[in-house]
Enzyme design. Structure first.
Site, PDB file in Angstrom:
ATOM      1  N   GLU A   1      -8.071   5.891  -8.275  1.00 55.99           N
ATOM      2  CA  GLU A   1      -8.148   4.849  -9.625  1.00 55.99           C
ATOM      3  C   GLU A   1      -7.053   5.555 -10.799  1.00 55.99           C
ATOM      4  OE1 GLU A   1     -12.157   4.413 -10.644  1.00 55.99           O
ATOM      5  OE2 GLU A   1     -12.382   2.612  -9.265  1.00 55.99           O
TER       6      GLU A   1
ATOM      7  N   GLU B   1     -13.630   1.688  -0.731  1.00 57.37           N
ATOM      8  CA  GLU B   1     -15.023   1.141  -1.080  1.00 57.37           C
ATOM      9  C   GLU B   1     -15.332  -0.300  -0.985  1.00 57.37           C
ATOM     10  OE1 GLU B   1     -15.233   2.519  -5.294  1.00 57.37           O
ATOM     11  OE2 GLU B   1     -13.960   4.267  -4.985  1.00 57.37           O
TER      12      GLU B   1
END
Length: 704
Positions: free
Chosen positions: A121, A185
């Site tokens: 991220e 994820e």
């Protein structure tokens, strides 16, 4: 060659020492991962303790080794090379490069490492391209992955590794890019979650470019903290410590296991869906027809390493069992067995009788020899197929047998109460709400209240994150009640029949629907309850109604619970693949699931009947009628309001009225696609839209 990733994200964490993990805790994690059919770990979001890689080498777990890089909150979306993004800023290039190069140089000799990750991220910028190029020059033998917080198709990754895609997005991804897709994820395991996991695995099986993913995440990151009175400890999270504001509260508690390494019920769903041996029964239109296909999905192991057993059960009761011979079957190949040649063929033919509703074939696969990660006999795979039976038969073979002696029925009416009784039982009805206010057998309380209409549940983490709970409270579903418009009663073939016409009111005392409840009471204490419900859709501004069914309260002493349906562990409409049909029993306390933040829990899916009794045999049996759907039930010592408001397990207060028993004909899934996007945490296919909640159903309550 194709290799399926059965992965999980793992933060380093223990309840006593936080990030300071021990050899013992790491080994405990390794053993759990292997025993629950995981084959890969992503070291989110930093390289792990060196000992972890030794253990993964030894025990056989693949590792996505992730650099300690995250700039969540600093990324910008207007341009991938915006200098405000740290990855687009030359001043930060060397710092980011060092974190990648040090990871690679430290861990390059570990065979468990199959993928290098550039971090988590952090947007996308030129530095990511530089890091990717450096790794490829230094180690051309391994893949490199990077997600980019939404910039999935970036040039600095060999693998498409998005976060939390919806199942519908997966197919589009397959058709857009040549690279394999392995999700860094997915299936956010926050509290009572991981609903819809089976849908992902169906997609993985259909499209080989979808090669699995890493569930978020492994362990609830709660910390042991002493209770204020010193009587023990609890698992604390954000907001439980002095000065920890601002906080994300329980958002660190999103693991598949509790901090003490006990598995959540969802772990059994993971184990089943990720099992390396799969079964399919093809063309089984009649008993003993079709082909049983056994597929070896292991990458390196022959099926000769395992023992196979079979069992035939009839309406939940084991009938016969034996060993199943499976010849040498190499990795990624199949073995086929004609059902007519199977060792259970003659038995299935014999049991295919009108009085038997469900004849199931149960298959299990276990280790033939002990392993470094499990003992001999450890079950690695299982499956269940319905191979015979009559759908119209009533499952009665395992019911409690102590029904009451028949006796003539009497009735009496006062201003607020109608009493129906024989010399053996008494039923008291509240004629304002149209519900049973009390039932007694031989003077012993059997029902303390109910069944009452129930449309609300204590919010789960996904209900809260998806903002469903706000809709439910605004719509007044939390305090739904019924009000009698008219009532009538008559006698039909010695049965006392009582019918209430009702208005359904929400918590704001607004009418949101109409319905009827009809009670047909027999001389031996059987109460057949038929509901009709017609909700006014225009009065319900909700995406999904949490449940449709009834709730009743019985004495706390009725703690022995038996049921025929899916089990033995907790299951919900979107998380039930691993729960197999059978006859199960449990104590009421053991049905409660101690999620760190309390909420809806402990449900069992697709249930035909359930009984609750005390040590003397007093109790009730509730079964659905054949024209009604299978039930979703739960039993709790805490009412829904307590479960909804408590922030920790130790704050729960015992329901003074008794055990709370929910009997639902519809129940919204628990979700887990994510835990934060409004109305996207639960897949729409598992919603109960207001227009779908209007229905009729019948259940039978047998007083015991």
């Amino acid at each position: 060659e194709y290799m399926g990733i059965r992965g999980v994200n793992r933060h380093e964490h223990t309840a006593d020492k936080g990030k300071a993990v021990s050899d013992e805790s790491m080994l405990q994690d390794i053993l759990l991962l292997k025993r629950f059919n995981f084959n890969a770990v992503r070291t989110c979001h930093y390289p792990n303790h060196p000992r972890w890689y030794d253990l993964c080498d030894e025990f056989g777990l693949f590792v996505v080794d992730e650099a300690n890089i995250e700039t969540h909150g600093f990324e910008r979306y207007d341009s991938p090379f915006n200098k405000k993004t740290l990855a687009g800023s030359p001043e930060w290039r060397e710092a980011m490069m060092q974190r990648v190069t040090r990871m690679v140089e430290r861990d390059k000799n570990h065979p468990c490492v199959i993928v290098w990750s550039l971090g988590n991220e952090s947007g996308y910028g030129p530095t990511h391209d530089k890091m990717y190029q450096w790794i490829k020059e230094r180690d051309a033998s391994r893949f490199v992955q990077y997600e980019g917080l939404g910039q999935v198709y970036n040039a600095a990754t060999d693998i498409l590794c998005p976060m939390y895609p919806h199942v519908d997005d997966l197919i589009r991804m397959c058709n857009r890019d040549y690279r394999p897709a392995i999700f860094c994820e997915y299936s956010h395991a926050m509290g009572n979650s991981n609903g819809g996991l089976s849908d992902y695995w169906k997609a993985f099986a259909m499209h080989k470019s979808l090669q699995g993913g890493f569930i978020w995440d492994w362990v609830d990151q709660g910390l042991n903290k002493k209770l204020a009175d010193g009587s023990g400890t609890f698992w604390a999270y954000g907001g439980d410590f002095d000065g920890d504001s601002p906080t994300d509260y329980q958002f660190c508690c999103n693991g598949l296991i509790w901090p003490d390494r006990s598995p959540h019920p969802a772990m059994y769903e993971c184990k089943y869906l990720q099992q390396f041996i799969s079964f399919a029964l093809e063309d089984a239109w009649q008993p003993n027809q079709g082909t049983l296909t056994i597929r070896n999905n292991y990458d390196f192991t022959n099926l000769t390493a395992f023992s196979f057993t079979w069992e035939i059960s009839v309406d939940g009761t084991k009938h016969s069992s034996g060993d199943l011979f499976v010849p040498s079957t190499a990795p990624q190949t199949t073995h086929r067995l004609q059902m007519s040649d199977a060792p259970w063929a003659a038995l299935v033919k014999q049991l295919n009788q009108p009085e038997h509703r469900d004849v199931f074939l149960n298959l299990a696969v276990a280790l033939r020899e002990p392993s470094i990660w499990a003992d001999i006999g450890h079950v690695v795979a299982h499956e269940q197929f319905r191979v015979a039976g009559n759908p119209k038969a009533i499952v009665a073979s395992s019911w409690p047998r102590n029904a009451l002696p028949p006796a003539s029925i009497q009735s009496s009416l006062t201003n607020q109460q109608l009493t129906v009784s024989t010399q053996h039982f008494v039923l008291e009805f509240d004629i304002e709400s149209g519900t049973i206010s009390r039932a007694l057998v031989g003077g012993t309380p059997i029902l303390n209240s109910g069944p009452k209409l129930a449309l609300w549940r204590a919010a789960t983490d996904n209900d809260v994150g998806g903002q469903f709970h706000l809709e439910w409270e605004n719509a007044g579903l939390k305090d739904v009640k019924t009000r009698v418009v008219s009532q009538s009663h008559t006698t039909v073939e010695n049965n006392f029949v009582l019918k209430f016409t009702l208005n359904v009111l929400n918590g704001h005392n607004n009418v949101i629907g109409q319905g009827t409840t009809e009670y047909s009471i027999t001389q031996d204490g059987r109460v057949e309850v038929t509901w009709t419900l017609e909700l006014e859709v225009s009065s319900l501004s909700v995406h999904s109604i949490p449940r449709v069914g009834s709730v009743l309260v019985v004495p706390h002493s009725f703690s022995a619970v038996r049921w025929y349906g899916r089990g033995p562990h907790e299951a919900y409409p979107d998380r039930k693949s691993s729960s197999k049909f059978g006859c199960y029993e449990s104590k009421a306390d053991d049905l409660h699931v101690k999620y760190i933040v309390p909420g809806e829990n402990g449900g069992r899916a697709d249930v035909d009947w359930v009984s609750l009794s005390d040590t003397q045999g007093h109790g009730i049996l509730v079964r659905r009628c054949l024209n009604s759907p299978l039930m979703q039930f739960s039993v709790s010592r805490f009412d829904d309001f307590t479960l909804h408001s408590a922030r920790h397990e130790h704050e729960l207060k015992l329901n003074e009225q008794g055990l709370v028993v929910h009997l639902d004909v519809q129940h919204t899934g628990v979700g887990g696609d994510n835990s934060w996007l409004p109305f996207e945490t639960i897949a729409e296919k598992y919603w109960i839209r207001p227009g779908e909640a209007s229905r009729s159903w019948t259940s039978v309550i047998q007083l015991l």
